[in-house]
Design an enzyme around this catalytic site. Structure first.
Site, PDB file in Angstrom:
ATOM      1  N   LYS A 248       0.818  -1.215   0.000  1.00 24.97           N
ATOM      2  CA  LYS A 248       0.000   0.000   0.000  1.00 24.97           C
ATOM      3  C   LYS A 248       0.861   1.277   0.000  1.00 24.97           C
ATOM      4  O   LYS A 248       0.416   2.319  -0.478  1.00 24.97           O
ATOM      5  CB  LYS A 248      -0.922   0.028   1.221  1.00 24.97           C
ATOM      6  CG  LYS A 248      -1.822  -1.184   1.408  1.00 24.97           C
ATOM      7  CD  LYS A 248      -2.895  -1.295   0.352  1.00 24.97           C
ATOM      8  CE  LYS A 248      -4.056  -2.198   0.724  1.00 24.97           C
ATOM      9  NZ  LYS A 248      -3.756  -3.628   0.826  1.00 24.97           N
TER      10      LYS A 248
HETATM   11  C1  LIG Z   1      -4.485  -4.800   0.572  1.00 24.40           C
HETATM   12  C2  LIG Z   1      -3.737  -6.075   0.637  1.00 24.40           C
HETATM   13  C3  LIG Z   1      -4.017  -7.140  -0.241  1.00 24.40           C
HETATM   14  C4  LIG Z   1      -5.148  -7.081  -1.245  1.00 24.40           C
HETATM   15  O1  LIG Z   1      -4.926  -6.117  -2.239  1.00 24.40           O
HETATM   16  P1  LIG Z   1      -6.143  -5.598  -3.151  1.00 24.40           P
HETATM   17  O2  LIG Z   1      -5.573  -4.511  -3.970  1.00 24.40           O
HETATM   18  O3  LIG Z   1      -7.189  -5.115  -2.175  1.00 24.40           O
HETATM   19  O4  LIG Z   1      -6.626  -6.753  -3.934  1.00 24.40           O
HETATM   20  C5  LIG Z   1      -3.224  -8.266  -0.181  1.00 24.40           C
HETATM   21  N1  LIG Z   1      -2.221  -8.373   0.723  1.00 24.40           N
HETATM   22  C6  LIG Z   1      -1.927  -7.383   1.591  1.00 24.40           C
HETATM   23  C7  LIG Z   1      -0.824  -7.578   2.560  1.00 24.40           C
HETATM   24  C8  LIG Z   1      -2.670  -6.201   1.579  1.00 24.40           C
HETATM   25  O5  LIG Z   1      -2.369  -5.220   2.436  1.00 24.40           O
END
Ligand SMILES: *Cc1c(COP(=O)(O)O)cnc(C)c1O
Length: 462
Positions: A112
């Site tokens: 993120k």
């Molecule tokens: C947010 C997240 C996901 C999922 O990603 P999306 O873009 O919502 O599909 C997978 N793994 C981790 C560690 C995350 O923080």
């Protein structure tokens, strides 16, 4: 470059407006009017370039005249300067033809940060120019919240409120959200699961009096600026393994469909991606959708990969919009069915297109633990549970095409699961070593729109 809504009934916006807005006023998501492409030679030129240079080439065609070229370069450089790996998104080899894309070297240890650090700087530049003040409200299954707080803490023209499902995030995730001391940060622990948090947030955006009254801005994974920032590492990793001269496949641990949709955009831009594999945990709505052609909502069952404990996968709407040939009316009707009946059935033509583009698999809790245990033995790599879901699914679809699995978080964010699988306790990196000693500050809130609206108004009035 203009942006249009997936439901066809909201005004067209510029990149800057789409980024600051989040959800469209017809309930849809913004997508670029056309998806720009890069030539073979432009992609070839990325070989040997820095992550920041590649980021500029990939994202520049999408931003219109929101920033000057020089400004945009500076924003990109500022976004990634705090990452703890010089490559930003390094690729590691797991097996002869299986690679891991490590996306956890940013400040909050999950992928993120790639998007949030960039949009934090872009928001700031835009607000400095306009003199506006905004209220960011985000819902999180754990990692978006900490990344958003890290990106926006202490900014002058911004208050940031994060709703997370009480008791359903890991302790490290919770502490990352509740320990920042800046007064513009508000961590809210809501009764319910992530889908409840996301639903109440959508209701807030659809309440136009409130939305305009507090200048509401969204940074959830539906924000186009976030999707765009995530397109970059599909290019950087594929090019490091020989693209565009050879094709590459990706497996993406998936919840809200943001990351894998970024992979789809990379493919549409001309990156030779063979397969895009959706990997889910036992909350497998996306896997079932591809198998059956119907999306049917069930309850969320907590897992050891909590950031993927999702049943309403918001960004899937963007893929649906493309599969229906950009027919916003049909998308709006299907999304309405999902909201009112908890299910919709995709037309044969559209599901065929989705199956051409995406494949899928799901991993049980036992398989996920086993993947963490086995990968440590096989390659020495310590996987977080989300990445382990990806590796499990990717191992099933191995063929002659190189496979890159996205490692979406650092193992130290989920120490209990990792320790149970391996006996090793992954330590937090030095900049977070005192996380367990820091004072927590959090407000417990009910799943109630009017209570939340009142709380937000009171807090920003101070
Ligand atoms: C947010 C997240 C996901 C999922 O990603 P999306 O873009 O919502 O599909 C997978 N793994 C981790 C560690 C995350 O923080």
């Amino acid at each position: 470059m203009k942006y249009v809504s997936t439901r066809g009934a909201a005004p067209e916006l510029t990149f800057e407006e789409a980024m600051m807005t989040g959800l469209a006023r017809d309930g849809g998501l913004y997508v670029p009017e056309v998806i720009p492409t890069l030539s073979h030679n432009q992609i070839l030129a990325m070989q040997g370039q820095s992550y920041e240079e590649i980021a500029y080439t990939v994202m520049h065609p999408f931003i219109g005249d929101t920033f000057t070229d020089e400004e945009f370069r500076e924003l990109i450089n500022a976004a990634y300067v705090d990452f703890r790996h010089a490559a930003r998104a390094p690729v590691k080899q797991l097996d002869s033809n299986h690679f891991l894309l490590e996306l956890f070297h940013g400040p909050t240890l999950a992928f993120k940060d790639f998007a949030m650090q960039l949009i934090g700087h872009m928001f700031q530049a835009s607000l400095t120019r306009s003199g506006k003040r905004i209220t960011i409200v985000g819902a999180t299954s754990g990692d978006t919240g900490s990344a958003a707080i890290e990106a926006f803490r202490g900014l002058k023209n911004v208050d940031v409120f994060i709703l997370f499902p009480h008791g359903r995030v890991s302790e490290v995730q919770r502490r990352q959200m509740t320990t920042p001391v800046e007064p513009n940060v508000h961590a809210l622990a809501m009764d319910g699961d992530f889908d409840d948090c996301q639903a109440v947030l959508k209701d807030m955006f659809n309440d136009f009096d409130f939305r305009d009254g507090v200048n509401l801005a969204g940074v959830n994974s539906i924000n186009w600026g976030r999707v765009l920032a995530q397109v970059v590492y599909f290019f950087s990793s594929a090019v490091s393994l020989g693209a565009p001269h050879r094709s590459i496949s990706f497996t993406v641990p998936t919840g809200n469909f943001g990351d894998i949709f970024a992979g789809y955009i990379a493919k549409r831009m001309g990156l030779p991606i063979k397969e895009l594999v959706i990997a889910t945990n036992h909350n497998d709505i996306l896997h079932r959708t591809l198998q059956t052609g119907s999306q049917v909502k069930e309850g969320v069952t907590p897992s050891i990969s909590p950031s993927m404990d999702i049943q309403v996968s918001s960004n899937f709407e963007r893929a649906l919009f493309e599969a229906y040939g950009r027919d916003g009316i049909t998308v709006a009707a299907q999304m309405d069915d999902l909201k009112t009946k908890g299910a919709f059935t995709i037309s044969q033509g559209a599901i065929d297109i989705l199956r051409d583009t995406f494949s899928s698999g799901c991993a049980s809790e036992d398989e996920t633990y086993a993947a963490i245990t086995d990968e440590l033995v096989r390659s020495g790599e310590l996987l977080c549970p989300h990445s382990a879901v990806g590796v499990t699914v990717a191992d099933r679809s191995q063929n002659a095409i190189p496979m890159i699995t996205l490692a979406t978080a650092h193992p130290a964010k989920f120490p209990e699961a990792v320790e149970k699988a391996t006996g090793l306790h992954p330590p937090l990196p030095p900049h977070m070593a005192d996380l367990y000693e820091r004072l927590e500050r959090v407000t417990r809130v009910p799943n109630d729109l009017s209570v939340l609206k009142t709380l937000i108004k009171e807090r920003i009035a101070k």
